[in-house]
Design a protein around this motif. Structure first.
Motif, PDB file in Angstrom:
ATOM      1  N   ASN A  99      59.705  48.010  45.709  1.00 38.16           N
ATOM      2  CA  ASN A  99      59.451  47.642  47.114  1.00 38.16           C
ATOM      3  C   ASN A  99      57.964  47.428  47.390  1.00 38.16           C
ATOM      4  O   ASN A  99      57.441  47.885  48.410  1.00 38.16           O
ATOM      5  N   SER A 100      57.290  46.733  46.476  1.00 41.79           N
ATOM      6  CA  SER A 100      55.830  46.663  46.604  1.00 41.79           C
ATOM      7  C   SER A 100      55.384  45.954  47.878  1.00 41.79           C
ATOM      8  O   SER A 100      54.279  46.176  48.349  1.00 41.79           O
ATOM      9  N   GLU A 101      56.224  45.101  48.457  1.00 38.79           N
ATOM     10  CA  GLU A 101      55.798  44.369  49.657  1.00 38.79           C
ATOM     11  C   GLU A 101      55.945  45.207  50.924  1.00 38.79           C
ATOM     12  O   GLU A 101      55.559  44.771  52.003  1.00 38.79           O
ATOM     13  N   SER A 161      52.072  40.977  42.440  1.00 41.17           N
ATOM     14  CA  SER A 161      51.194  40.503  43.534  1.00 41.17           C
ATOM     15  C   SER A 161      51.091  41.522  44.661  1.00 41.17           C
ATOM     16  O   SER A 161      49.995  41.956  45.041  1.00 41.17           O
ATOM     17  N   ALA A 162      52.237  41.888  45.225  1.00 45.11           N
ATOM     18  CA  ALA A 162      52.214  42.750  46.414  1.00 45.11           C
ATOM     19  C   ALA A 162      51.694  44.136  46.073  1.00 45.11           C
ATOM     20  O   ALA A 162      51.027  44.777  46.897  1.00 45.11           O
ATOM     21  N   ARG A 219      49.391  42.292  37.495  1.00 43.24           N
ATOM     22  CA  ARG A 219      50.197  41.162  36.996  1.00 43.24           C
ATOM     23  C   ARG A 219      50.722  40.300  38.142  1.00 43.24           C
ATOM     24  O   ARG A 219      51.920  40.229  38.389  1.00 43.24           O
ATOM     25  N   PRO A 220      49.849  39.605  38.860  1.00 43.63           N
ATOM     26  CA  PRO A 220      50.357  38.790  39.967  1.00 43.63           C
ATOM     27  C   PRO A 220      51.024  37.502  39.484  1.00 43.63           C
ATOM     28  O   PRO A 220      50.626  36.928  38.471  1.00 43.63           O
ATOM     29  N   GLY A 246      56.457  38.776  50.768  1.00 39.70           N
ATOM     30  CA  GLY A 246      57.150  39.465  51.845  1.00 39.70           C
ATOM     31  C   GLY A 246      56.251  40.438  52.595  1.00 39.70           C
ATOM     32  O   GLY A 246      56.719  41.234  53.399  1.00 39.70           O
ATOM     33  N   LEU A 247      54.943  40.360  52.346  1.00 41.12           N
ATOM     34  CA  LEU A 247      54.012  41.167  53.130  1.00 41.12           C
ATOM     35  C   LEU A 247      54.066  40.678  54.575  1.00 41.12           C
ATOM     36  O   LEU A 247      54.305  39.486  54.814  1.00 41.12           O
TER      37      LEU A 247
END
Ligand code: PLP
Length: 363
Positions: A164-166, A197-198, A212-213, A223-224
Motif C-alpha cells: 500500500n505504498s501510495e 515509486s510511491a 525501484r521506481p 495513486g498518491l
C-alpha cells in the motif's frame, strides 16, 4: 512528401518526451538522497518503448541498475545496454540458468528451490523476501529457513515489495518496513531495496540502498493524493479526424446505437480503437481535446474508431485530417483513469503497437 511521411500520418501518434523521463528520474533520485535510484523498465518501459527509453535514461543520468519482468525482456535490454546491471523479477526456471549466465543477467530468486538452482553458480543474484504482499518472494517460513542456513550465493541485492505504498497512513507500510528491516539486519552488508515509486514518498526509512521506481518515471501517479512536484507529463497521444458527419435529431452513432443526437449535431470519427489502447471502459464520459476545447466521446468504441461530438460553436473550424489530443497535457492520465476506472498502469501499458512513435530528447 515521401511515402514514409504519408504512412506516418495514417496512424495516430505517440509523442514521448524523453527529457521528461530524465527529469522525473532526477526528481525521484533527489527524493531519495541516501539511496541509489534504479529504473523499472518492464513491459516495454511501461508501453513507451524500451529501445528509446533505456538509452535516454542510461546516458543522461547516473542510473545503471534496471529491472524487468521476464528473462526475454532482459535479453532485449542486454542487447541495448552492454554494461548495465539487469535484474529479472520473475525469477528462475531450471532451463533458464545458462541463458542468465550467458547474458550476464541477474535473477531475483523467489523461493528455496530457485536458490538451490543458483547456489553453485557464484554469480550475482538478488533475493526477494515476501513481507506480506503474498506475491513473489520467499514466504515467512522460507525466510526463516534461509536466514538459519548457510549458502554459497553471491547476493548483490535483497528486496521486498510494498502492498500500500501510495497510502502513507496504511499500517501495512510500517509492518512491512519492520519485517524487512529485520531481514536486512540478518543479512548485513548486502544492499537492500524496498520502495517502488510511491514508496519513495513514504520517507527516508523506506529508501535503504536502492529505490525501484517505475510508473513515476513515465509521468504516472500510482495513486498518491497528488502527483509530486517535479514529476512531469511524458506522453501525448494524438488521433486524426477521418470523417465528419452532420446528424439530425434522432440519428444514432455506432454499434448498438447507444448515443442518439438530441439536436442537429456534428460528429467527428477518429482513427483510434482497441488496438491503440482505447478500451471499452475508456469510453464512459471520456473527452478529447481539439481546437482549444474539450469534446465528449460518444457511442461505443468501434474496433478501430471512436466518435466525438463537435457540435458546439468552438469546434466550427475543425475539419478532416485535423489532429485531436486523446492523452496529454489537456487530457491527463489522471482524467482518463478517473472516468474509465482504469489504473494508470493499464493505460500506459495498453498503448499498443500501432501508433507512429516520435521521441524527443529535450532536457
Ligand atoms: C513493477 C514493480 C516496481 C515498480 O513499481 P511502480 O509502482 O511502477 O513504481 C518495483 N518493484 C517491483 C517488485 C515491481 O514489480
Amino acid at each position: 512528401m515521401n511515402i514514409s511521411d504519408v504512412l506516418k500520418k495514417s496512424s495516430a501518434q505517440l509523442d514521448v518526451e524523453l527529457g521528461n523521463i530524465i527529469n522525473n528520474y532526477n526528481t525521484l533520485s533527489s527524493a531519495s538522497p541516501g539511496a541509489s535510484c534504479a529504473a523499472v523498465v518492464k513491459a516495454n518501459a511501461y508501453g513507451l518503448g524500451l529501445e528509446k527509453v533505456v538509452p535516454a535514461i542510461y546516458y543522461n543520468t547516473r542510473c545503471n541498475v534496471f529491472f524487468v519482468a521476464s528473462l526475454s525482456e532482459a535479453i532485449t535490454l542486454r542487447s541495448i545496454l552492454v554494461d548495465a546491471t539487469i535484474y529479472v523479477f520473475d525469477g528462475l526456471f531450471q532451463d533458464q540458468v545458462d541463458t542468465y549466465l550467458t547474458h550476464n543477467i541477474r535473477p531475483i530468486l523467489n523461493d528455496l528451490n530457485q536458490i538451490k538452482m543458483w547456489n553453485s553458480r557464484r554469480q550475482p543474484c538478488a533475493i526477494h523476501f515476501d513481507t506480506g504482499i503474498n506475491r513473489l518472494g520467499l514466504s515467512k517460513n522460507d525466510t526463516e529457513k534461509f536466514l538459519n542456513s548457510t549458502n554459497d550465493l553471491n547476493i548483490t541485492l535483497i528486496l521486498s515489495h510494498l502492498i500500500n505504498s501510495e497510502d502513507p497512513d496504511h499500517k501495512s507500510n510500517i509492518d512491512q518496513l519492520n519485517k524487512f528491516t529485520k531481514i536486512t539486519r540478518a543479512l548485513k552488508n548486502i544492499p537492500a531495496s524496498l520502495s517502488n515509486s510511491a514508496g519513495i514518498y513514504l520517507g527516508a526509512n523506506y529508501h535503504f540502498d536502492l529505490v525501484r521506481p517505475g510508473i513515476m518515471l513515465y509521468g504516472g501517479n500510482p495513486g498518491l493524493p497528488k502527483r509530486p512536484s517535479g514529476i512531469h507529463d511524458v506522453i501525448t497521444l494524438s488521433a486524426r479526424i477521418l470523417q465528419i458527419r452532420n446528424l439530425n435529431p434522432g440519428m444514432s452513432v455506432g454499434y448498438k446505437a447507444i448515443w442518439t443526437a438530441r439536436q442537429p449535431s456534428r460528429v467527428a470519427l477518429l482513427n483510434v480503437g482497441y488496438a491503440d489502447g482505447i478500451f471499452k471502459t475508456s469510453d464512459r464520459n471520456a473527452q478529447v481535446f481539439v481546437a482549444g476545447a474539450l469534446a465528449p466521446v460518444i457511442g461505443k468504441v468501434s474496433m478501430d474508431m471512436i466518435a466525438v461530438d463537435i457540435t458546439e460553436r468552438v469546434f466550427d473550424g475543425v475539419g478532416v485530417t485535423d489532429i485531436v489530443e486523446i492523452l496529454g497535457s489537456h487530457i491527463t492520465l489522471e482524467m482518463i483513469a478517473k472516468v474509465s476506472t482504469l489504473e494508470q498502469y493499464e493505460i500506459l501499458t495498453g498503448i499498443g503497437f500501432r501508433y507512429n512513435k516520435n521521441y524527443n530528447l529535450r532536457i
